[in-house]
Scaffold this active site. Structure first.
Site, PDB file in Angstrom:
ATOM      1  N   TYR A  90       5.745  24.510 -90.080  1.00 30.97           N
ATOM      2  CA  TYR A  90       4.339  24.689 -89.732  1.00 30.97           C
ATOM      3  C   TYR A  90       4.202  24.844 -88.224  1.00 30.97           C
ATOM      4  O   TYR A  90       5.000  25.523 -87.595  1.00 30.97           O
ATOM      5  CB  TYR A  90       3.481  23.549 -90.305  1.00 30.97           C
ATOM      6  CG  TYR A  90       2.041  23.987 -90.390  1.00 30.97           C
ATOM      7  CD1 TYR A  90       1.690  25.045 -91.231  1.00 30.97           C
ATOM      8  CD2 TYR A  90       1.061  23.437 -89.594  1.00 30.97           C
ATOM      9  CE1 TYR A  90       0.389  25.521 -91.283  1.00 30.97           C
ATOM     10  CE2 TYR A  90      -0.245  23.901 -89.648  1.00 30.97           C
ATOM     11  CZ  TYR A  90      -0.575  24.942 -90.485  1.00 30.97           C
ATOM     12  OH  TYR A  90      -1.855  25.416 -90.537  1.00 30.97           O
TER      13      TYR A  90
ATOM     14  N   ARG B  34      -8.567  34.013 -88.508  1.00 30.19           N
ATOM     15  CA  ARG B  34      -8.462  33.209 -87.293  1.00 30.19           C
ATOM     16  C   ARG B  34      -7.263  32.276 -87.421  1.00 30.19           C
ATOM     17  O   ARG B  34      -7.387  31.075 -87.568  1.00 30.19           O
ATOM     18  CB  ARG B  34      -9.746  32.416 -87.085  1.00 30.19           C
ATOM     19  CG  ARG B  34      -9.997  31.970 -85.665  1.00 30.19           C
ATOM     20  CD  ARG B  34     -10.550  30.571 -85.615  1.00 30.19           C
ATOM     21  NE  ARG B  34      -9.567  29.592 -86.097  1.00 30.19           N
ATOM     22  CZ  ARG B  34      -9.788  28.297 -86.179  1.00 30.19           C
ATOM     23  NH1 ARG B  34     -10.963  27.806 -85.864  1.00 30.19           N
ATOM     24  NH2 ARG B  34      -8.853  27.454 -86.612  1.00 30.19           N
TER      25      ARG B  34
ATOM     26  N   LYS C 222       1.018  24.779 -95.218  1.00 29.35           N
ATOM     27  CA  LYS C 222       0.156  23.620 -95.460  1.00 29.35           C
ATOM     28  C   LYS C 222       0.530  22.912 -96.759  1.00 29.35           C
ATOM     29  O   LYS C 222       0.614  21.681 -96.824  1.00 29.35           O
ATOM     30  CB  LYS C 222      -1.308  24.064 -95.527  1.00 29.35           C
ATOM     31  CG  LYS C 222      -1.923  24.428 -94.193  1.00 29.35           C
ATOM     32  CD  LYS C 222      -2.404  23.209 -93.427  1.00 29.35           C
ATOM     33  CE  LYS C 222      -3.139  23.620 -92.159  1.00 29.35           C
ATOM     34  NZ  LYS C 222      -3.646  22.472 -91.403  1.00 29.35           N
TER      35      LYS C 222
ATOM     36  N   GLU D  51      -8.952  27.487 -94.936  1.00 31.77           N
ATOM     37  CA  GLU D  51      -8.055  27.435 -93.773  1.00 31.77           C
ATOM     38  C   GLU D  51      -8.145  28.709 -92.941  1.00 31.77           C
ATOM     39  O   GLU D  51      -8.002  29.817 -93.461  1.00 31.77           O
ATOM     40  CB  GLU D  51      -6.606  27.239 -94.274  1.00 31.77           C
ATOM     41  CG  GLU D  51      -5.648  26.841 -93.206  1.00 31.77           C
ATOM     42  CD  GLU D  51      -5.863  25.414 -92.735  1.00 31.77           C
ATOM     43  OE1 GLU D  51      -5.693  25.182 -91.526  1.00 31.77           O
ATOM     44  OE2 GLU D  51      -6.207  24.545 -93.556  1.00 31.77           O
ATOM     45  N   ASP D  52      -8.390  28.546 -91.653  1.00 36.18           N
ATOM     46  CA  ASP D  52      -8.309  29.636 -90.670  1.00 36.18           C
ATOM     47  C   ASP D  52      -9.260  30.799 -90.977  1.00 36.18           C
ATOM     48  O   ASP D  52      -8.887  31.975 -90.864  1.00 36.18           O
ATOM     49  CB  ASP D  52      -6.861  30.125 -90.533  1.00 36.18           C
ATOM     50  CG  ASP D  52      -6.006  29.110 -89.792  1.00 36.18           C
ATOM     51  OD1 ASP D  52      -6.570  28.175 -89.207  1.00 36.18           O
ATOM     52  OD2 ASP D  52      -4.773  29.246 -89.779  1.00 36.18           O
TER      53      ASP D  52
ATOM     54  N   ASP E 260     -10.100  22.357 -93.533  1.00 39.85           N
ATOM     55  CA  ASP E 260      -9.194  21.570 -92.703  1.00 39.85           C
ATOM     56  C   ASP E 260      -9.434  21.799 -91.216  1.00 39.85           C
ATOM     57  O   ASP E 260      -9.305  20.877 -90.413  1.00 39.85           O
ATOM     58  CB  ASP E 260      -7.745  21.893 -93.062  1.00 39.85           C
ATOM     59  CG  ASP E 260      -6.777  20.988 -92.332  1.00 39.85           C
ATOM     60  OD1 ASP E 260      -6.953  19.765 -92.402  1.00 39.85           O
ATOM     61  OD2 ASP E 260      -5.848  21.501 -91.670  1.00 39.85           O
ATOM     62  N   ASP E 261      -9.779  23.028 -90.827  1.00 39.70           N
ATOM     63  CA  ASP E 261     -10.013  23.305 -89.412  1.00 39.70           C
ATOM     64  C   ASP E 261     -11.230  22.544 -88.888  1.00 39.70           C
ATOM     65  O   ASP E 261     -11.274  22.179 -87.718  1.00 39.70           O
ATOM     66  CB  ASP E 261     -10.232  24.810 -89.188  1.00 39.70           C
ATOM     67  CG  ASP E 261      -9.049  25.626 -89.661  1.00 39.70           C
ATOM     68  OD1 ASP E 261      -7.935  25.365 -89.193  1.00 39.70           O
ATOM     69  OD2 ASP E 261      -9.235  26.511 -90.511  1.00 39.70           O
TER      70      ASP E 261
ATOM     71  N   ASN F 247      -3.733  25.048 -80.685  1.00 39.90           N
ATOM     72  CA  ASN F 247      -2.426  25.488 -81.175  1.00 39.90           C
ATOM     73  C   ASN F 247      -2.305  27.000 -81.033  1.00 39.90           C
ATOM     74  O   ASN F 247      -3.317  27.696 -81.017  1.00 39.90           O
ATOM     75  CB  ASN F 247      -2.269  25.118 -82.659  1.00 39.90           C
ATOM     76  CG  ASN F 247      -1.971  23.650 -82.859  1.00 39.90           C
ATOM     77  OD1 ASN F 247      -1.129  23.103 -82.175  1.00 39.90           O
ATOM     78  ND2 ASN F 247      -2.658  23.025 -83.799  1.00 39.90           N
TER      79      ASN F 247
END
Length: 535
Positions: A89, A142, A160, A231-232, A254-255, A394
């Site tokens: 990851y 993203r 993940k 996610e993203d 999660d973000d 990140n």
């Protein structure tokens, strides 16, 4: 003995869930025509991977192992999580996503293109497992701090879900990685002959919303016990998607929420060093997207639990973006940003905002590197005896500052945590161990708690419980070196503890779909996956 309806040795060696490689027993080898131990296999993989110089090559070796022998893959990851988590990851997965079409090996997960609207349930039903409990899904817009990587974003759900298993024991057969392919606006990818996604610009508006609605409906019909982790997604999709489904299905982003949980856990850990209360803090965020507002809102809710009014708590969390401090006089604020707008004059530079607001902590979620510069860290160190410095962006190349910069520019007084890993730092004879505020402390444990309880919903309060459970595992020895998160080599033990706390809360709130056991801890441990070969 194998018969007409039994797998052959050839079949077993090519089934990643049942293959044991060199670890089949003599009796099994005889029965199945196969001609070791799991521990020896793990040691062999350690040696192979350690000899490689390039992290992307290590990522590929591990990916190939996952496709070939799932048990061994997880045995390797769980044998040394601090070494292998950065490979499967953050930060290595970022490069893997950028080059996904060029390094593609065996297919994993499902790609659902918007061109298949009207057939998503049919496509999803092709997945070989009938009981899917966890879907991590992205539309690839993203990815980390790297932007629109389209279908290459598949590396994120794969990674993940690997951590769901390796860090918290969620059995891998219940996990499904998915990309919602609605196109990409990345022209480099559109011009790349090896790009695997739809060669069109991104679909927006009602068609996009209808596509996501169809996806959620199909999941609910096929997998009624399934939790969906978003996610993203770009901010302008992430926030409304979460708002649209959070009170209807078991889901979280999660973000937004995982990042908030791990940030709050870091703050609780930092307060054990500073000796202050949460309600006494002021935070200034560099970045004002969904991650920043998610953290700010969870901090505000946690402050409110200490007796402060929610509006007053929100005023203690200020946001700063490319146009300066978010103040009430600005006309460009999105709805999700407005609760954190300050009653203050405009401020155009971050260091001026630090001087004016005098925060006890700064939190970077901008994905713009080096913005926590010498002047910013110096100002924080003048204002605070122990300034809280959290550059959470990140991957490593996007971090707002390095651990060494934070410690050196604050004369070793910073309480530091980052989103990507940094090595230990020696300054004037003092040894500092930087903490990594990695969502891995939160989302796998949340997954295990949901799995064990079959929770109907994921709530904001569950992330506060998770943050408190993470922080309470940091030892005095950890704190003496500046480490405010549990060591990553103990991530399974830490995650099971966090999962137990969340599960107890789920039962307390009546959100579970299974009866409450006498021993919640025993329930969590009984459900946890262990990488051992079945007989």
């Amino acid at each position: 003995m194998p018969g007409p309806t039994h797998p052959t040795g050839y079949d077993l060696l090519r089934n990643p869930r049942h293959n044991k490689g060199t670890a089949f027993t003599e009796a099994q080898r005889s029965a199945w025509g196969l001609e070791g131990s799991l521990a020896l296999q793990v040691a062999r993989r350690h040696t192979e991977i350690a000899a490689l110089q390039d992290d992307l090559q290590k990522y590929l070796v591990l990916s190939d192992l996952q496709a070939r022998n799932e048990t061994l893959y997880y045995a390797v990851l769980m044998s040394d999580p601090a070494t292998y988590m950065p490979l499967v990851y953050t930060p290595t997965v970022g490069e893997a996503c950028q080059k996904f079409g060029h390094i593609f090996r065996a297919p994993r997960g499902m790609y659902l293109p918007i061109s298949a609207r009207g057939r998503l349930k049919q496509l999803l039903s092709n997945w070989p497992e009938n009981d899917v409990r966890f879907i991590v899904v992205t539309d690839g817009e993203r990815i980390l701090g790297l932007g629109d990587l389209g279908a290459g974003g598949m590396g994120i759900p794969i990674g993940k879900l690997s951590l769901y298993t390796a860090c918290a024991g969620v059995p891998p057969q219940y996990c499904l990685p998915i990309v919602l392919d609605v196109g990409t606006n990345n022209q480099v990818l559109l011009d790349d002959p090896l790009y695997q996604g739809l060669r069109q610009h991104r679909v927006r508006g009602e068609k996009y919303i209808a596509f996501v609605d169809e996806f959620v409906a199909a999941v609910e019909q096929l997998y009624p016990k399934c939790s969906i982790q978003w996610e993203d997604f770009a901010n302008f999709n992430a926030v409304p998607i979460l708002a649209r489904y959070r009170d209807k299905i078991c889901t979280f982003n999660d973000d937004i929420q995982g990042t908030a949980g791990v940030a709050l856990a870091g703050i609780y850990g930092a307060l054990r060093i500073t000796g202050q209360k949460l309600s006494e803090q002021r935070f200034l965020f560099l970045g004002a997207g969904s991650a920043a507002t998610g953290i700010a809102e969870l901090i505000s809710l946690a402050m409110a639990q200490e007796g402060m009014g929610l509006t007053a708590a929100r005023r203690r969390n200020a946001l700063f973006d490319i146009n300066g401090l978010l103040v009430t006089s600005r006309t460009d604020l999105a709805g999700f940003q407005k609760p954190f707008a300050q009653e203050a004059p405009p401020i155009s530079t971050f260091v001026e905002a630090v001087e004016a607001l005098k925060p006890t902590g700064i939190i970077g979620v901008s994905t713009v590197p080096k913005l926590f510069n010498h002047d910013v860290i110096g100002a924080m160190a003048r204002i605070n005896q122990r300034p809280i410095i959290f550059p959470y962006s990140n991957p490593t190349s996007r971090s707002e500052c390095s651990a060494e910069e934070a410690y050196r520019w604050s004369d070793g007084r910073a309480v530091f945590a980052s989103g990507s890993p940094f090595p230990p730092v020696e300054i004037a004879g003092r040894h500092f161990v930087p903490g990594q505020g990695n969502n891995v402390y939160i989302f796998p444990a949340m997954g295990m708690a949901v799995f064990a309880t079959q929770a109907k919903r994921v709530t904001e309060e569950m992330f506060i419980v998770a943050a408190q459970a993470v922080a309470e595992q940091v030892t005095e020895e950890n704190l003496s070196t500046g480490l405010i998160y549990p060591p990553q080599n103990h991530i399974l033990t830490a995650s099971l503890h966090v999962a137990e706390r969340i599960a107890a809360y789920i039962f307390d709130q009546g959100l579970a779909r299974v009866p409450r056991p006498d021993d919640v801890r025993a329930l969590i441990r009984a459900r946890a996956y262990r990488p051992v070969y079945s007989e």
